[in-house]
Design a protein around this motif. Structure first.
Motif, PDB file in Angstrom:
ATOM      1  N   LYS A  73       0.850  -1.181   0.000  1.00 23.45           N
ATOM      2  CA  LYS A  73       0.000   0.000   0.000  1.00 23.45           C
ATOM      3  C   LYS A  73       0.893   1.241   0.000  1.00 23.45           C
ATOM      4  O   LYS A  73       1.791   1.361   0.827  1.00 23.45           O
ATOM      5  CB  LYS A  73      -0.902  -0.011   1.229  1.00 23.45           C
ATOM      6  CG  LYS A  73      -1.928   1.098   1.208  1.00 23.45           C
ATOM      7  CD  LYS A  73      -2.928   0.954   2.328  1.00 23.45           C
ATOM      8  CE  LYS A  73      -3.789   2.194   2.319  1.00 23.45           C
ATOM      9  NZ  LYS A  73      -5.160   1.938   2.564  1.00 23.45           N
ATOM     10  N   ASP A  75       2.492   4.792   0.636  1.00 23.57           N
ATOM     11  CA  ASP A  75       2.567   5.882   1.610  1.00 23.57           C
ATOM     12  C   ASP A  75       3.508   6.891   0.970  1.00 23.57           C
ATOM     13  O   ASP A  75       4.725   6.757   1.060  1.00 23.57           O
ATOM     14  CB  ASP A  75       3.114   5.374   2.945  1.00 23.57           C
ATOM     15  CG  ASP A  75       3.185   6.474   3.986  1.00 23.57           C
ATOM     16  OD1 ASP A  75       2.500   7.507   3.818  1.00 23.57           O
ATOM     17  OD2 ASP A  75       3.940   6.313   4.960  1.00 23.57           O
ATOM     18  N   ASP A 107      -7.494   5.158  -8.381  1.00 29.82           N
ATOM     19  CA  ASP A 107      -7.001   3.986  -7.644  1.00 29.82           C
ATOM     20  C   ASP A 107      -5.785   4.411  -6.830  1.00 29.82           C
ATOM     21  O   ASP A 107      -4.649   4.132  -7.203  1.00 29.82           O
ATOM     22  CB  ASP A 107      -6.646   2.852  -8.607  1.00 29.82           C
ATOM     23  CG  ASP A 107      -6.134   1.615  -7.874  1.00 29.82           C
ATOM     24  OD1 ASP A 107      -6.236   1.557  -6.631  1.00 29.82           O
ATOM     25  OD2 ASP A 107      -5.614   0.711  -8.561  1.00 29.82           O
ATOM     26  N   ASN A 109      -4.692   3.292  -4.166  1.00 33.95           N
ATOM     27  CA  ASN A 109      -4.091   2.204  -3.398  1.00 33.95           C
ATOM     28  C   ASN A 109      -3.007   1.468  -4.180  1.00 33.95           C
ATOM     29  O   ASN A 109      -2.429   0.508  -3.680  1.00 33.95           O
ATOM     30  CB  ASN A 109      -5.165   1.203  -2.949  1.00 33.95           C
ATOM     31  CG  ASN A 109      -6.078   1.801  -1.913  1.00 33.95           C
ATOM     32  OD1 ASN A 109      -5.625   2.472  -0.995  1.00 33.95           O
ATOM     33  ND2 ASN A 109      -7.373   1.587  -2.076  1.00 33.95           N
ATOM     34  N   THR A 110      -2.753   1.895  -5.407  1.00 34.36           N
ATOM     35  CA  THR A 110      -1.780   1.217  -6.253  1.00 34.36           C
ATOM     36  C   THR A 110      -0.865   2.240  -6.918  1.00 34.36           C
ATOM     37  O   THR A 110      -1.342   3.238  -7.452  1.00 34.36           O
ATOM     38  CB  THR A 110      -2.489   0.393  -7.360  1.00 34.36           C
ATOM     39  OG1 THR A 110      -3.461  -0.456  -6.750  1.00 34.36           O
ATOM     40  CG2 THR A 110      -1.501  -0.439  -8.139  1.00 34.36           C
TER      41      THR A 110
END
Length: 126
Positions: A73, A75, A107, A109-110
């Protein structure tokens, strides 16, 4: 004989696939809008750059198409740029090692890594 026929079939299939890809990129050549970013969802005022040169569009499109999905994930810091390619929007980070990181705004998260991004970087920063 079977080997020769198989080789010709594979060679022809590869050429057809390659031509089809190039044709799709050529047909879909639309101007790319680039904004410098202050933070996620906040563009820096008066920084809109429109890329309409075919060669530059292909450099950007090929770089995005070559991006490799990163595990985990993300950051990540605020993006440097936002790119609008037709219906697709991406955040873009320029890394110090001549790579880039890209994320589809739909998206978050990718993330994807663009290796050997020198041409992409010089095209965007011109």
């Amino acid at each position: 004989m079977k080997f020769i026929i198989l080789f010709i079939a594979i060679h022809c299939s590869f050429n057809l696939a390659t031509c089809k890809s190039i044709e799709l990129l050529t047909i879909n050549l639309q101007p790319i809008e680039i904004h410098e970013m202050i933070r996620f969802s906040e563009q820096k005022p008066n920084t809109l750059q429109v890329i309409s040169n075919e060669e530059d569009i292909l450099i950007i499109t090929n770089a995005i198409n070559s991006a490799k999905k990163m595990a985990g994930k993300p950051d990540i810091a605020d993006p440097h740029y936002q790119l609008e390619l037709g219906e697709n929007n991406y955040y873009l980070w320029i890394n110090q090692d001549n790579t880039a990181t890209i994320m589809n705004v739909n998206d978050t998260n990718t993330i994807y890594k663009i290796y050997a991004a020198e041409k992409l970087i010089s095209t965007i920063q011109q």
